[in-house]
Design an enzyme around this catalytic site. Structure first.
Site, PDB file in Angstrom:
ATOM      1  N   GLU A  33      27.013   3.704 -85.779  1.00  0.00           N
ATOM      2  CA  GLU A  33      26.680   5.074 -86.152  1.00  0.00           C
ATOM      3  C   GLU A  33      27.086   5.942 -84.961  1.00  0.00           C
ATOM      4  O   GLU A  33      26.665   5.671 -83.835  1.00  0.00           O
ATOM      5  CB  GLU A  33      25.168   5.178 -86.404  1.00  0.00           C
ATOM      6  CG  GLU A  33      24.807   6.500 -87.009  1.00  0.00           C
ATOM      7  CD  GLU A  33      23.315   6.678 -87.255  1.00  0.00           C
ATOM      8  OE1 GLU A  33      22.555   5.697 -87.177  1.00  0.00           O
ATOM      9  OE2 GLU A  33      22.935   7.827 -87.522  1.00  0.00           O
ATOM     10  N   ARG A 258      19.469 -10.094 -82.103  1.00  0.00           N
ATOM     11  CA  ARG A 258      19.972  -9.067 -81.193  1.00  0.00           C
ATOM     12  C   ARG A 258      20.075  -9.601 -79.781  1.00  0.00           C
ATOM     13  O   ARG A 258      19.335 -10.507 -79.407  1.00  0.00           O
ATOM     14  CB  ARG A 258      18.981  -7.895 -81.120  1.00  0.00           C
ATOM     15  CG  ARG A 258      18.746  -7.167 -82.367  1.00  0.00           C
ATOM     16  CD  ARG A 258      17.679  -6.107 -82.121  1.00  0.00           C
ATOM     17  NE  ARG A 258      18.246  -4.902 -81.541  1.00  0.00           N
ATOM     18  CZ  ARG A 258      18.831  -3.958 -82.255  1.00  0.00           C
ATOM     19  NH1 ARG A 258      18.917  -4.052 -83.555  1.00  0.00           N
ATOM     20  NH2 ARG A 258      19.319  -2.891 -81.666  1.00  0.00           N
ATOM     21  N   LYS A 268      19.378   2.739 -78.287  1.00  0.00           N
ATOM     22  CA  LYS A 268      20.045   4.021 -78.049  1.00  0.00           C
ATOM     23  C   LYS A 268      19.024   5.139 -77.848  1.00  0.00           C
ATOM     24  O   LYS A 268      19.219   6.023 -77.029  1.00  0.00           O
ATOM     25  CB  LYS A 268      20.930   4.378 -79.248  1.00  0.00           C
ATOM     26  CG  LYS A 268      22.330   3.823 -79.137  1.00  0.00           C
ATOM     27  CD  LYS A 268      23.235   4.376 -80.220  1.00  0.00           C
ATOM     28  CE  LYS A 268      23.069   3.577 -81.496  1.00  0.00           C
ATOM     29  NZ  LYS A 268      24.096   3.844 -82.506  1.00  0.00           N
TER      30      LYS A 268
HETATM   31  P1  ATP Z   1      20.181   0.799 -81.308  1.00  0.00           P
HETATM   32  O1  ATP Z   1      19.192  -0.217 -81.768  1.00  0.00           O
HETATM   33  O2  ATP Z   1      20.538   0.688 -79.866  1.00  0.00           O
HETATM   34  O3  ATP Z   1      19.812   2.201 -81.678  1.00  0.00           O
HETATM   35  P2  ATP Z   1      21.777   0.592 -83.592  1.00  0.00           P
HETATM   36  O4  ATP Z   1      21.581  -0.691 -84.265  1.00  0.00           O
HETATM   37  O5  ATP Z   1      21.064   1.729 -84.160  1.00  0.00           O
HETATM   38  O6  ATP Z   1      21.508   0.434 -82.046  1.00  0.00           O
HETATM   39  P3  ATP Z   1      24.396   1.005 -84.600  1.00  0.00           P
HETATM   40  O7  ATP Z   1      25.379   2.003 -84.195  1.00  0.00           O
HETATM   41  O8  ATP Z   1      23.771   1.089 -85.932  1.00  0.00           O
HETATM   42  O9  ATP Z   1      23.289   0.984 -83.476  1.00  0.00           O
HETATM   43  O10 ATP Z   1      24.948  -0.455 -84.355  1.00  0.00           O
HETATM   44  C1  ATP Z   1      26.206  -0.927 -84.724  1.00  0.00           C
HETATM   45  C2  ATP Z   1      26.147  -2.424 -84.812  1.00  0.00           C
HETATM   46  O11 ATP Z   1      25.735  -3.001 -83.579  1.00  0.00           O
HETATM   47  C3  ATP Z   1      25.142  -2.876 -85.856  1.00  0.00           C
HETATM   48  O12 ATP Z   1      25.754  -3.868 -86.664  1.00  0.00           O
HETATM   49  C4  ATP Z   1      24.002  -3.418 -85.056  1.00  0.00           C
HETATM   50  O13 ATP Z   1      23.347  -4.436 -85.744  1.00  0.00           O
HETATM   51  C5  ATP Z   1      24.699  -3.935 -83.793  1.00  0.00           C
HETATM   52  N1  ATP Z   1      23.782  -3.953 -82.665  1.00  0.00           N
HETATM   53  C6  ATP Z   1      23.067  -2.925 -82.181  1.00  0.00           C
HETATM   54  N2  ATP Z   1      22.277  -3.331 -81.154  1.00  0.00           N
HETATM   55  C7  ATP Z   1      22.506  -4.661 -80.982  1.00  0.00           C
HETATM   56  C8  ATP Z   1      22.003  -5.662 -80.084  1.00  0.00           C
HETATM   57  N3  ATP Z   1      21.101  -5.373 -79.160  1.00  0.00           N
HETATM   58  N4  ATP Z   1      22.477  -6.920 -80.201  1.00  0.00           N
HETATM   59  C9  ATP Z   1      23.414  -7.213 -81.126  1.00  0.00           C
HETATM   60  N5  ATP Z   1      23.926  -6.338 -81.998  1.00  0.00           N
HETATM   61  C10 ATP Z   1      23.477  -5.063 -81.937  1.00  0.00           C
HETATM   62 MG    MG Z   2      21.357   1.273 -86.472  1.00  0.00          MG
END
Ligand code: ATP
Ligand code: MG
Length: 550
Positions: A33, A258, A268
């Site tokens: 995102e 994760r 984030k």
């Molecule tokens: P955050 O939890 O930091 O806000 P998010 O999941 O909201 O991150 P996205 O931009 O939606 O961020 O993530 C893009 C991809 O990265 C998604 O498929 C998400 O599952 C993966 N992702 C995010 N954080 C992690 C993590 N700590 N370990 C592995 N994959 C991750």
């Molecule tokens: Mg997300």
């Protein structure tokens, strides 16, 4: 490109799908995102998504999941692309936007309405939870659930045409208000939100919910294996329901745990708090676990890929130790970084028998084991700087490598020198030491073959470059800053995570460009900062040479 993984159950699934003929081509996707910068957690997902596609000669799509108009920004799009490329991956022509599918998603929503599988619900938002209930008891039927198909078509059309206020109603799936899985209790599919979208402008005032959008995006793109983090496991039955009701291509979602790292935070939202409250100097502050911060700190993409490869993919929730990551960074930097001499806490050495106006130049290898990395020229003169801790009045043990009065030491690559006297200020601090050098020992070995135990680094005083050094350490003082749910994680920030000092650098470093990485011999790994210029030399300490003892 991908490092071999030790544990990766996802590859087992893919190999089985290829072997059985269920799939002939592998398509994965990385769906960020665009509402923040990528962190090392995302790197794990990137390595899995792109790395898996590479491994099976497939494709990995970069898809910006821009279904939420409020939080998204072009700045993030650019930084995300830059970070993925830096990590060593390429989406080629396969860059997509969820917002390009808004029309299609809308049509799918209408299709569900026509099948009697979705309805417009005007329940006030604050009553949603109450109607949904708790897993062990059935929820209540929300108003609108019994609307006719015609009524729902009209209401949804009115939603789309802006005839309702934001939040006045939502389109919901008609699934099961008694399901033990709360995600199946008639989840919202579309909401009203008047916001200008970076791509579609003001064309829409209704936006699809993430859960409705994501599985459709994957389906439209023909993604065969859609990897995501474990929290989406409970959403999977909803995705299955949507794809089955619409009878469209059904990607296989596979969840993995994760990445978490000790001494940092990975969300984030929390990283944004640190930026907004000025607790760090922006998203690419070298204390941050963002890819931009890590790059600026001097960590390498190769070390991050190796780390992610070792972690592989599992379903076990855990916090990985930052020491493992740091040791991989050191291994990589040890192989790849240029050597140089820098004195971080200088005291002066005066070579009493060295001519005052003489300057000699020594050719020193840029890497002790890699001739192909070439040599550099280092000037030598009567006055040098050495590290303060390379002199001591009385050595604590026979491991001490430096000077004390009467001790002969090798000045790396130059000469042998013997300490003859020490000069101190009124408080007893060493100001300078005097030595005599052996002119016969050019290059650092004596013709008579006598043994000299210690070799130390030095910098010629008149040629030294004065540099600012940013010494970085871990961002938090505790392994898990989020362990105490009551406490504010920001109170646990390590006040010593950034300490600025000055140093004397060998003159060959005048040519350093931002991002260049070095091992300052016997001291640690450093890189020229983004702010580095010839007029204001600025280096970041990436890591000390060795891990501190626990
Ligand atoms: P955050 O939890 O930091 O806000 P998010 O999941 O909201 O991150 P996205 O931009 O939606 O961020 O993530 C893009 C991809 O990265 C998604 O498929 C998400 O599952 C993966 N992702 C995010 N954080 C992690 C993590 N700590 N370990 C592995 N994959 C991750
Ligand atoms: Mg997300």
């Amino acid at each position: 490109m991908t490092e071999e993984t030790k544990t990766n159950f996802i590859h087992d699934i893919i190999e089985a799908d290829l072997a059985s003929g269920k799939r002939t081509e592998i398509i994965t996707r990385f769906p960020p995102e665009p509402n923040g910068y990528l962190h090392i957690g995302h790197a794990k997902a990137i390595c899995l998504d792109f790395g898996t596609a590479d491994k099976y000669n497939g494709k990995c799509h970069l898809r910006f999941d821009d279904t939420n108009p409020a939080a998204e920004d072009e700045e993030y799009v650019q930084s995300i692309q830059n970070d993925i490329n830096w990590l060593g991956f390429d989406w080629g022509e396969n860059r997509y936007w969820a917002s390009n599918y808004f029309e299609q998603m809308h049509d799918y929503a209408v299709e569900l309405i026509k099948k009697g599988k979705a309805y417009v619900c005007q329940l006030p938002q604050e009553e949603f939870k109450d109607y949904r209930g708790i897993p062990t008891e059935p929820g209540k039927e929300p108003p609108g659930r019994e609307n006719s198909i015609e009524e729902n078509r009209t209401l949804f059309e009115q939603m789309k045409n802006g005839e309702f206020e934001d939040g006045a109603c939502v389109l919901r799936a008609r699934i099961d208000m008694a399901s033990p899985n709360l995600h199946l209790r008639d989840p919202a599919l579309y909401r009203i939100k008047r916001a200008t979208h970076h791509n579609t402008g003001d064309q829409w005032c209704i936006y699809p919910m993430y859960d409705f959008a994501h599985c459709i995006e994957d389906s439209i793109e023909g993604v065969t294996h859609s990897m995501c983090t474990l929290e989406f496991e409970v959403h999977r039955p909803l995705y299955d329901w949507i794809l089955d009701e619409l009878d469209i291509f059904h990607p296989q979602q596979i969840e993995f745990s994760r990445l978490n790292l000790t001494y940092t935070v990975m969300s984030k939202r929390k990283l944004l708090e640190l930026v907004n409250e000025g607790l760090v100097k922006g998203w690419d502050d070298p204390r941050m676990p963002t890819l931009g911060g890590m790059r600026r700190r001097g960590f390498t993409a190769a070390a991050i890929r190796t780390f992610c490869g070792i972690l592989g993919a599992t379903k076990v929730e855990s916090i990985s130790e930052i020491e493992l990551f740091e040791s991989l960074v050191r291994d990589d930097l040890n192989e790849t970084s240029l050597r140089a001499m820098a004195v971080l806490d200088p005291i002066k050495v005066i070579l009493e028998n060295y001519p005052a106006d003489l300057v000699e130049e020594f050719e020193l290898p840029n890497h002790p084991k890699k001739e192909e990395m070439g040599k550099r020229t280092v000037p030598f003169s009567r006055e040098l700087f050495i590290e303060r801790n390379d002199y001591i009045d009385v050595p604590p043990n026979n491991k001490f490598k430096g000077f004390f009065v009467g001790r002969e030491v090798r000045l790396r690559g130059a000469y042998l020198a013997t300490c003859t006297a020490v000069e101190k200020d009124s408080e007893g601090h060493v100001i300078a030491i005097s030595c005599t050098y052996d002119p016969e020992s050019k290059g650092g070995s004596a013709p008579d073959g006598r043994k000299v135990k210690g070799t130390i680094h030095w910098v010629s005083a008149q040629h030294a470059i004065d540099a600012k050094i940013r010494n970085y350490d871990r961002l938090f003082t505790v392994e898990n800053p989020l362990a105490d749910k009551e406490a504010d994680f920001k109170d646990l920030i390590n006040p010593k995570a950034l300490q600025v000092t000055t140093a004397k650098l060998e003159s060959s470093l005048a040519g350093a460009k931002p991002g260049d990485r070095y091992q300052f011999e016997r001291v640690g790994y450093f890189c020229a900062d983004l702010d580095h210029t010839a007029n204001s030399p600025t280096f970041n300490r990436t890591l000390p040479l060795r891990a501190p003892k626990k």
